[in-house]
Design a protein around this motif. Structure first.
Motif, PDB file in Angstrom:
ATOM      1  N   LEU A  57       0.799  -1.281   0.030  1.00 32.07           N
ATOM      2  CA  LEU A  57      -0.067  -0.081   0.049  1.00 32.07           C
ATOM      3  C   LEU A  57       0.892   1.381  -0.048  1.00 32.07           C
ATOM      4  CD1 LEU A  57       0.263   0.785   3.067  1.00 32.07           C
ATOM      5  CD2 LEU A  57      -1.467  -1.001   3.395  1.00 32.07           C
ATOM      6  N   ALA A  58       0.069   2.514  -0.375  1.00 31.60           N
ATOM      7  CA  ALA A  58       0.717   3.737  -0.250  1.00 31.60           C
ATOM      8  C   ALA A  58      -0.045   4.373   0.818  1.00 31.60           C
ATOM      9  CB  ALA A  58       0.725   4.373  -1.603  1.00 31.60           C
ATOM     10  N   TYR A  59       0.749   5.201   1.568  1.00 27.55           N
ATOM     11  CA  TYR A  59      -0.097   6.130   2.610  1.00 27.55           C
ATOM     12  C   TYR A  59       0.680   7.124   3.134  1.00 27.55           C
ATOM     13  CZ  TYR A  59       3.298   5.201   6.328  1.00 27.55           C
ATOM     14  OH  TYR A  59       4.256   5.100   7.366  1.00 27.55           O
ATOM     15  N   THR A  60      -0.168   8.305   3.644  1.00 29.21           N
ATOM     16  CA  THR A  60       0.214   9.428   4.369  1.00 29.21           C
ATOM     17  C   THR A  60      -0.299   9.428   5.569  1.00 29.21           C
ATOM     18  OG1 THR A  60       0.541  10.382   2.148  1.00 29.21           O
ATOM     19  CG2 THR A  60       0.426  11.710   4.120  1.00 29.21           C
ATOM     20  N   GLY A  61       0.559   9.518   6.576  1.00 28.72           N
ATOM     21  CA  GLY A  61       0.074   9.725   8.110  1.00 28.72           C
ATOM     22  C   GLY A  61       0.342  10.974   8.650  1.00 28.72           C
ATOM     23  N   PHE A  71       5.015   8.197   5.409  1.00 29.96           N
ATOM     24  CA  PHE A  71       4.484   7.868   4.348  1.00 29.96           C
ATOM     25  C   PHE A  71       5.091   6.893   3.422  1.00 29.96           C
ATOM     26  CE2 PHE A  71       7.898  11.057   3.294  1.00 29.96           C
ATOM     27  CZ  PHE A  71       8.394  10.593   2.251  1.00 29.96           C
ATOM     28  N   ALA A  72       4.362   6.116   2.498  1.00 31.48           N
ATOM     29  CA  ALA A  72       4.849   5.310   1.599  1.00 31.48           C
ATOM     30  C   ALA A  72       4.257   5.601   0.266  1.00 31.48           C
ATOM     31  CB  ALA A  72       4.570   3.820   1.956  1.00 31.48           C
ATOM     32  N   THR A  73       5.249   5.424  -0.697  1.00 31.00           N
ATOM     33  CA  THR A  73       4.415   5.783  -2.213  1.00 31.00           C
ATOM     34  C   THR A  73       4.484   4.543  -2.925  1.00 31.00           C
ATOM     35  OG1 THR A  73       6.641   6.242  -3.024  1.00 31.00           O
ATOM     36  CG2 THR A  73       5.602   8.178  -2.159  1.00 31.00           C
ATOM     37  N   GLU A  74       3.776   4.802  -4.151  1.00 30.76           N
ATOM     38  CA  GLU A  74       3.541   3.633  -5.133  1.00 30.76           C
ATOM     39  C   GLU A  74       5.192   3.262  -5.501  1.00 30.76           C
ATOM     40  OE1 GLU A  74       0.881   3.547  -8.230  1.00 30.76           O
ATOM     41  OE2 GLU A  74      -0.252   5.319  -7.342  1.00 30.76           O
ATOM     42  N   ASP A  75       6.086   4.114  -5.711  1.00 32.67           N
ATOM     43  CA  ASP A  75       7.340   3.712  -6.002  1.00 32.67           C
ATOM     44  C   ASP A  75       8.157   2.981  -4.885  1.00 32.67           C
ATOM     45  OD1 ASP A  75       7.017   4.594  -8.691  1.00 32.67           O
ATOM     46  OD2 ASP A  75       7.603   6.499  -8.126  1.00 32.67           O
ATOM     47  N   ALA A  76       7.789   3.316  -3.654  1.00 37.90           N
ATOM     48  CA  ALA A  76       8.363   2.556  -2.530  1.00 37.90           C
ATOM     49  C   ALA A  76       7.246   2.401  -1.421  1.00 37.90           C
ATOM     50  CB  ALA A  76       9.422   3.836  -1.972  1.00 37.90           C
ATOM     51  N   PRO A  77       6.303   1.506  -1.546  1.00 38.79           N
ATOM     52  CA  PRO A  77       5.225   1.325  -0.935  1.00 38.79           C
ATOM     53  C   PRO A  77       5.692   0.610   0.481  1.00 38.79           C
ATOM     54  CG  PRO A  77       5.777  -0.563  -2.753  1.00 38.79           C
ATOM     55  CD  PRO A  77       6.691   0.590  -2.869  1.00 38.79           C
ATOM     56  N   MET A  78       4.727   0.240   1.216  1.00 41.39           N
ATOM     57  CA  MET A  78       4.617  -0.206   2.432  1.00 41.39           C
ATOM     58  C   MET A  78       4.128  -1.780   2.037  1.00 41.39           C
ATOM     59  SD  MET A  78       2.768   0.364   6.069  1.00 41.39           S
ATOM     60  CE  MET A  78       3.043  -0.557   7.428  1.00 41.39           C
ATOM     61  N   THR A  93      -9.398   6.646   4.312  1.00 46.63           N
ATOM     62  CA  THR A  93      -9.036   7.734   5.228  1.00 46.63           C
ATOM     63  C   THR A  93      -9.548   7.198   6.610  1.00 46.63           C
ATOM     64  OG1 THR A  93      -8.700   9.380   3.792  1.00 46.63           O
ATOM     65  CG2 THR A  93      -8.754   9.813   5.996  1.00 46.63           C
ATOM     66  N   PHE A  94      -8.496   7.108   7.617  1.00 46.38           N
ATOM     67  CA  PHE A  94      -8.999   6.888   8.924  1.00 46.38           C
ATOM     68  C   PHE A  94      -8.119   7.271  10.022  1.00 46.38           C
ATOM     69  CE2 PHE A  94      -6.518   3.473   7.126  1.00 46.38           C
ATOM     70  CZ  PHE A  94      -5.497   2.831   7.846  1.00 46.38           C
ATOM     71  N   THR A 123      -3.632  10.041  11.772  1.00 50.07           N
ATOM     72  CA  THR A 123      -4.895   9.943  10.486  1.00 50.07           C
ATOM     73  C   THR A 123      -4.072   9.322   9.432  1.00 50.07           C
ATOM     74  OG1 THR A 123      -6.328  11.627  11.553  1.00 50.07           O
ATOM     75  CG2 THR A 123      -6.489  11.180   9.137  1.00 50.07           C
ATOM     76  N   PHE A 124      -4.464   8.487   8.800  1.00 52.14           N
ATOM     77  CA  PHE A 124      -3.855   7.732   7.605  1.00 52.14           C
ATOM     78  C   PHE A 124      -4.811   7.686   6.355  1.00 52.14           C
ATOM     79  CE2 PHE A 124      -2.301   5.635  11.373  1.00 52.14           C
ATOM     80  CZ  PHE A 124      -0.839   5.604  11.067  1.00 52.14           C
ATOM     81  N   GLU A 125      -4.418   8.285   5.212  1.00 49.39           N
ATOM     82  CA  GLU A 125      -4.720   8.202   3.831  1.00 49.39           C
ATOM     83  C   GLU A 125      -4.264   6.968   3.323  1.00 49.39           C
ATOM     84  OE1 GLU A 125      -4.503  11.685   1.976  1.00 49.39           O
ATOM     85  OE2 GLU A 125      -5.282  13.133   3.871  1.00 49.39           O
ATOM     86  N   VAL A 126      -4.811   6.145   3.037  1.00 51.71           N
ATOM     87  CA  VAL A 126      -4.328   4.632   2.331  1.00 51.71           C
ATOM     88  C   VAL A 126      -4.983   4.365   1.021  1.00 51.71           C
ATOM     89  CG1 VAL A 126      -4.004   2.201   3.055  1.00 51.71           C
ATOM     90  CG2 VAL A 126      -3.899   3.839   4.801  1.00 51.71           C
ATOM     91  N   GLU A 127      -3.951   3.837  -0.025  1.00 52.18           N
ATOM     92  CA  GLU A 127      -4.493   3.091  -0.911  1.00 52.18           C
ATOM     93  C   GLU A 127      -3.774   1.916  -1.260  1.00 52.18           C
ATOM     94  OE1 GLU A 127      -4.562   3.874  -5.888  1.00 52.18           O
ATOM     95  OE2 GLU A 127      -3.320   5.250  -4.697  1.00 52.18           O
ATOM     96  N   LEU A 128      -4.844   0.789  -1.283  1.00 56.87           N
ATOM     97  CA  LEU A 128      -4.440  -0.404  -1.659  1.00 56.87           C
ATOM     98  C   LEU A 128      -3.868  -0.768  -2.779  1.00 56.87           C
ATOM     99  CD1 LEU A 128      -4.309  -3.084   0.232  1.00 56.87           C
ATOM    100  CD2 LEU A 128      -6.502  -3.510  -0.507  1.00 56.87           C
ATOM    101  N   LEU A 129      -2.496  -1.211  -2.727  1.00 59.86           N
ATOM    102  CA  LEU A 129      -1.914  -1.392  -4.313  1.00 59.86           C
ATOM    103  C   LEU A 129      -1.909  -2.986  -4.618  1.00 59.86           C
ATOM    104  CD1 LEU A 129       1.080   0.982  -3.828  1.00 59.86           C
ATOM    105  CD2 LEU A 129      -1.108   1.511  -4.904  1.00 59.86           C
ATOM    106  N   ALA A 130      -1.968  -3.757  -3.663  1.00 63.14           N
ATOM    107  CA  ALA A 130      -1.637  -5.369  -4.115  1.00 63.14           C
ATOM    108  C   ALA A 130      -2.163  -6.008  -3.029  1.00 63.14           C
ATOM    109  CB  ALA A 130      -0.224  -5.784  -4.693  1.00 63.14           C
ATOM    110  N   ILE A 131      -2.802  -7.140  -3.073  1.00 61.79           N
ATOM    111  CA  ILE A 131      -3.275  -8.106  -1.951  1.00 61.79           C
ATOM    112  C   ILE A 131      -2.776  -9.678  -2.723  1.00 61.79           C
ATOM    113  CG2 ILE A 131      -5.003  -9.351  -0.532  1.00 61.79           C
ATOM    114  CD1 ILE A 131      -6.816  -6.943  -1.359  1.00 61.79           C
TER     115      ILE A 131
END
Length: 172
Positions: A9-13, A23-30, A58-59, A131-139
């Motif tokens: 995932l990518a996120y901003t905290g 944070f984590a980005t699409e290029d450097a994801p968590m 967002t949560f 507070t996190f804004e998260v985008e799920l990139l892969a499962i």
């Protein structure tokens, strides 16, 4: 999503005042495997409720499901000559060894005076809602024979009872 899945995932905290703490980005994801205590509780619970790649959420995670409450007296005083780091000053983060098991733990210098360094042993995010804004990139599905860290710990506790671990001096 099931426990044991590996998520990318990518996120901003952000803190309540909007400050970005991570944070984590699409290029450097968590990337982490759920059920293995690899993320804070509240973060993992919210991610487990996500089910589709591309999903955004967002949560907010309160302090108790993040890094705990801030403990005012959670400090340590160490003689300056025992600190293996030069340029010790207030605000600097230093890794200390835990006296119980030798595990490294980060601490923040809050005062240097009289040949003594006072450290704050709280996590820098203790006592804060996150507070996190998260985008799920892969499962990735959980392995067929997945055993979570909690299940493994419970199994080891039960085994130690069978092997005399809880019997103290009465065990022969």
């Amino acid at each position: 999503m099931q426990i044991g899945s590996t998520v990318t995932l990518a996120y901003t905290g952000r803190l309540d005042d909007g400050t970005v703490f991570g944070f984590a980005t699409e290029d450097a994801p968590m990337k982490f495997q759920t059920g293995m205590y690899m993320a804070i509780d509240g973060f993992e619970k919210a991610v487990l409720d996500m089910n589709e790649v591309g999903e955004k959420k967002t949560f907010t995670v309160d302090e108790y499901e993040a890094y705990g409450e801030y403990l005012e007296g959670h400090t340590a005083k160490i003689p300056l000559e025992q600190i293996p780091v030069s340029d010790v000053k207030a605000g600097k983060r230093i890794w200390l060894s835990n006296a119980e098991d030798g595990a490294p733990m980060p601490a923040t210098v809050i005062d240097v005076s009289g040949g003594t360094v006072t450290f704050d042993l709280n996590h820098p995010l203790a006592g804060k809602s996150l507070t996190f804004e998260v985008e799920l990139l892969a499962i990735e599905d959980a392995p067929e024979h997945f055993v979570s860290a909690a299940e493994r710990a419970e199994h080891l506790r039960e085994q130690s009872k069978l092997l005399g671990g809880d019997q103290g001096d009465d065990f022969r």
